[in-house]
Enzyme design. Structure first.
Site, PDB file in Angstrom:
ATOM      1  N   ARG A  35      45.021  39.139  11.878  1.00 48.62           N
ATOM      2  CA  ARG A  35      44.100  38.262  12.253  1.00 48.62           C
ATOM      3  C   ARG A  35      43.463  37.885  10.889  1.00 48.62           C
ATOM      4  NH1 ARG A  35      41.197  41.973  17.021  1.00 48.62           N
ATOM      5  NH2 ARG A  35      42.067  40.817  18.751  1.00 48.62           N
ATOM      6  N   LYS A 221      45.175  48.665  30.930  1.00 51.54           N
ATOM      7  CA  LYS A 221      43.736  48.599  31.521  1.00 51.54           C
ATOM      8  C   LYS A 221      43.932  47.740  32.801  1.00 51.54           C
ATOM      9  CE  LYS A 221      42.137  47.875  26.915  1.00 51.54           C
ATOM     10  NZ  LYS A 221      41.612  46.682  26.023  1.00 51.54           N
ATOM     11  N   GLY A 377      46.145  41.682  21.795  1.00 45.95           N
ATOM     12  CA  GLY A 377      46.238  42.638  20.757  1.00 45.95           C
ATOM     13  C   GLY A 377      47.937  43.263  20.976  1.00 45.95           C
ATOM     14  N   GLY A 400      41.009  38.826  25.403  1.00 46.77           N
ATOM     15  CA  GLY A 400      40.084  38.535  26.707  1.00 46.77           C
ATOM     16  C   GLY A 400      39.660  36.796  26.510  1.00 46.77           C
TER      17      GLY A 400
HETATM   18  P1  AMP Z   1      46.040  46.922  27.368  1.00 43.72           P
HETATM   19  O1  AMP Z   1      45.031  47.227  26.098  1.00 43.72           O
HETATM   20  O2  AMP Z   1      45.561  47.111  28.518  1.00 43.72           O
HETATM   21  O3  AMP Z   1      46.824  45.810  27.007  1.00 43.72           O
HETATM   22  O4  AMP Z   1      47.134  48.108  27.182  1.00 43.72           O
HETATM   23  C1  AMP Z   1      48.013  48.363  26.232  1.00 43.72           C
HETATM   24  C2  AMP Z   1      48.595  49.731  26.019  1.00 43.72           C
HETATM   25  O5  AMP Z   1      49.193  50.127  27.225  1.00 43.72           O
HETATM   26  C3  AMP Z   1      49.386  49.926  25.072  1.00 43.72           C
HETATM   27  O6  AMP Z   1      49.091  50.920  24.055  1.00 43.72           O
HETATM   28  C4  AMP Z   1      50.520  50.749  25.825  1.00 43.72           C
HETATM   29  O7  AMP Z   1      50.963  51.762  25.378  1.00 43.72           O
HETATM   30  C5  AMP Z   1      49.892  51.082  27.131  1.00 43.72           C
HETATM   31  N1  AMP Z   1      50.798  51.084  28.279  1.00 43.72           N
HETATM   32  C6  AMP Z   1      51.911  50.334  28.920  1.00 43.72           C
HETATM   33  N2  AMP Z   1      52.460  51.007  29.698  1.00 43.72           N
HETATM   34  C7  AMP Z   1      52.002  51.900  29.952  1.00 43.72           C
HETATM   35  C8  AMP Z   1      52.319  53.067  30.936  1.00 43.72           C
HETATM   36  N3  AMP Z   1      53.375  52.986  31.746  1.00 43.72           N
HETATM   37  N4  AMP Z   1      51.493  54.265  30.692  1.00 43.72           N
HETATM   38  C9  AMP Z   1      50.615  54.235  29.990  1.00 43.72           C
HETATM   39  N5  AMP Z   1      50.117  53.465  29.019  1.00 43.72           N
HETATM   40  C10 AMP Z   1      50.957  52.422  29.003  1.00 43.72           C
END
Ligand code: AMP
Length: 420
Positions: A35, A221, A377, A400
């Site tokens: 960034r 998320k 990110g 976002g």
């Molecule tokens: P987000 O911020 O929602 O994009 O989530 C990103 C995070 O999701 C990353 O740190 C990944 O480690 C996590 N992630 C991806 N797949 C899984 C999974 N199957 N179980 C738990 N965490 C996950």
């Protein structure tokens, strides 16, 4: 509207809103400076013209002034990358900032302390008691909106021109990202290069869409992405859903998901999405198999299982080989690709494979002429980890903001400059 290229910043003080919200480790080392690097072209252009940038940013989500979220931690890196000893004002609207901004000479740079140390930046009240009455909440909201005007005016008073290069916060109508623009005439404000490039990339995906258009959504998320997914259903031909949200879908159809991450209050919504995809003729591609682990750790015991038949004590941390194959096939045949969120816990080497396969497929499609936009990110961290950032069309700095823009929403940070 001015474009930054047409601007001559000679002898101008320029309030530049950037997004230096970089990840820091427990010793305040920057773990990914993408960034900061992304804002360099704009800052360097201002310096080259003989202007002086006054940099404003947020870092994290502080509830008030706190060392943890001080931008002083990133000052050395900003100086190093800019090649200029950057000055620091330890309060974005204090006397120190006013004096340092006033004394700034062409070629000098001032970094202001975290704008979000003040509730006025976001314009949301802080410190309200949990049992505050509606009336108290309304009063606090009104008070912060009032003081926000003074705060915004103060920030604007430092500079002759305003440049917004903070795409990451473009979806927020905050003091420094949107409201401040009102204090500058049409010829005294513009997007920075980063912001302009982000807008161009999204408009290429949305307005100049070459089909098939595939979106790959991953991450953990579910709740924050599921609404965006619904909106994407009106735009894409293929929607690949993976990562943690896989298990909400699997459970919604009666699957056994063991200890996998799940949002039990989104099961009905998952079914709605499946039905909506059918209705709209979108090819929804969900993971069918998972690489499972007996704990959330890189060193966990591993195995493979169908996403809907995971034994208790096990959790899906990556997609399995069948899903990888299915995802890669769809991606390689796409002409427009949007990727947000890793398909597994790519931070653990033993669970990065699925994310790597997705990245490789995107690179291959890009080589064949597809336009690929990667944002959020974690997808950015993943593509950087694999050293593939230069082999896709555009790596966005927005999470976002990018997704809301893709949804077709008007972003306050963009509207404040160009009017729509
Ligand atoms: P987000 O911020 O929602 O994009 O989530 C990103 C995070 O999701 C990353 O740190 C990944 O480690 C996590 N992630 C991806 N797949 C899984 C999974 N199957 N179980 C738990 N965490 C996950």
């Amino acid at each position: 509207m001015q474009t930054i290229d047409n601007f001559d910043f000679k002898n101008k003080k320029v309030f530049v809103r950037v997004d230096f919200n970089v990840p820091l480790d427990e010793n305040f080392n920057i773990t990914d400076d993408t960034r900061i690097r992304a804002a360099l072209p704009t800052l360097k252009k201002i310096l080259k013209d003989g202007g002086s940038p006054i940099i404003g940013s947020h870092l994290g989500r502080p509830k008030g002034a706190t060392d943890k979220y001080s931008l002083k931690h990133i000052l050395p890196r900003v100086s190093e990358l800019l090649g200029v000893e950057v000055e620091f004002a330890n309060d974005c609207v204090g006397e120190d900032a006013t004096a340092k901004a006033a004394a700034l000479q062409p070629g000098q740079v001032l970094l202001l302390e975290n704008l979000r140390f003040y509730a006025e930046e976001e314009g949301k009240p802080r410190g309200l008691a949990e049992d505050a009455t509606e009336e108290e909440v309304a009063k606090a909201k009104k008070a912060v909106k009032e003081s926000q005007k003074e705060f915004t005016k103060k920030l604007a008073s430092y500079a002759d021109t305003y440049v917004n290069d903070a795409f990451g916060t473009a979806h927020r109508a905050h003091a420094s990202t949107a409201l401040i623009a009102d204090y500058f005439g049409a010829d005294a404000k513009s997007f920075g290069y980063l912001m302009q490039n982000e807008i161009n990339a999204v408009e290429k995906v949305l307005s100049d869409t070459q089909r098939p258009f595939t979106a790959i959504m991953g991450g953990s998320k579910v709740s924050s992405k599921i609404d965006i997914i619904k909106n994407l259903l009106d735009k894409v031909d293929n929607l690949i859903l993976a990562g943690g949200m896989t298990y909400t879908f699997a459970k919604a159809y009666g699957g056994k998901i063991g200890n996998s991450i799940v949002e039990n209050d989104k099961l009905a919504l998952a079914q709605e999405i499946v039905n909506a995809a059918k209705e709209k003729g979108v090819n929804l591609v969900l993971a069918t198999d998972a690489k499972i682990a007996d704990s959330f750790s890189n060193d966990a015991k591993t195995g493979y299982a169908p996403v809907n038949n995971i034994a208790d004590g096990w959790e899906g941390l990556d997609v399995g080989p069948d899903s990888e194959k299915a995802f890669a096939e769809v991606i390689k045949n796409s002409k427009t690709i949007l990727w947000n969120g890793p398909v597994g816990v790519f931070e653990f080497q033993n669970f990065e494979h699925g994310t790597r396969v997705v990245a490789d497929a995107i690179v291959e499609a890009t080589k064949k002429g597809a336009f690929s936009l990667i944002g959020g990110g974690d997808s950015v961290a993943a593509i950087n980890k694999f050293g593939l950032a230069d082999e896709v069309s555009y790596v966005s700095t927005g999470g976002g903001a990018l997704l809301e823009f893709i949804e077709g929403k008007v972003l306050p940070g963009i509207k404040a400059i160009r009017g729509y």
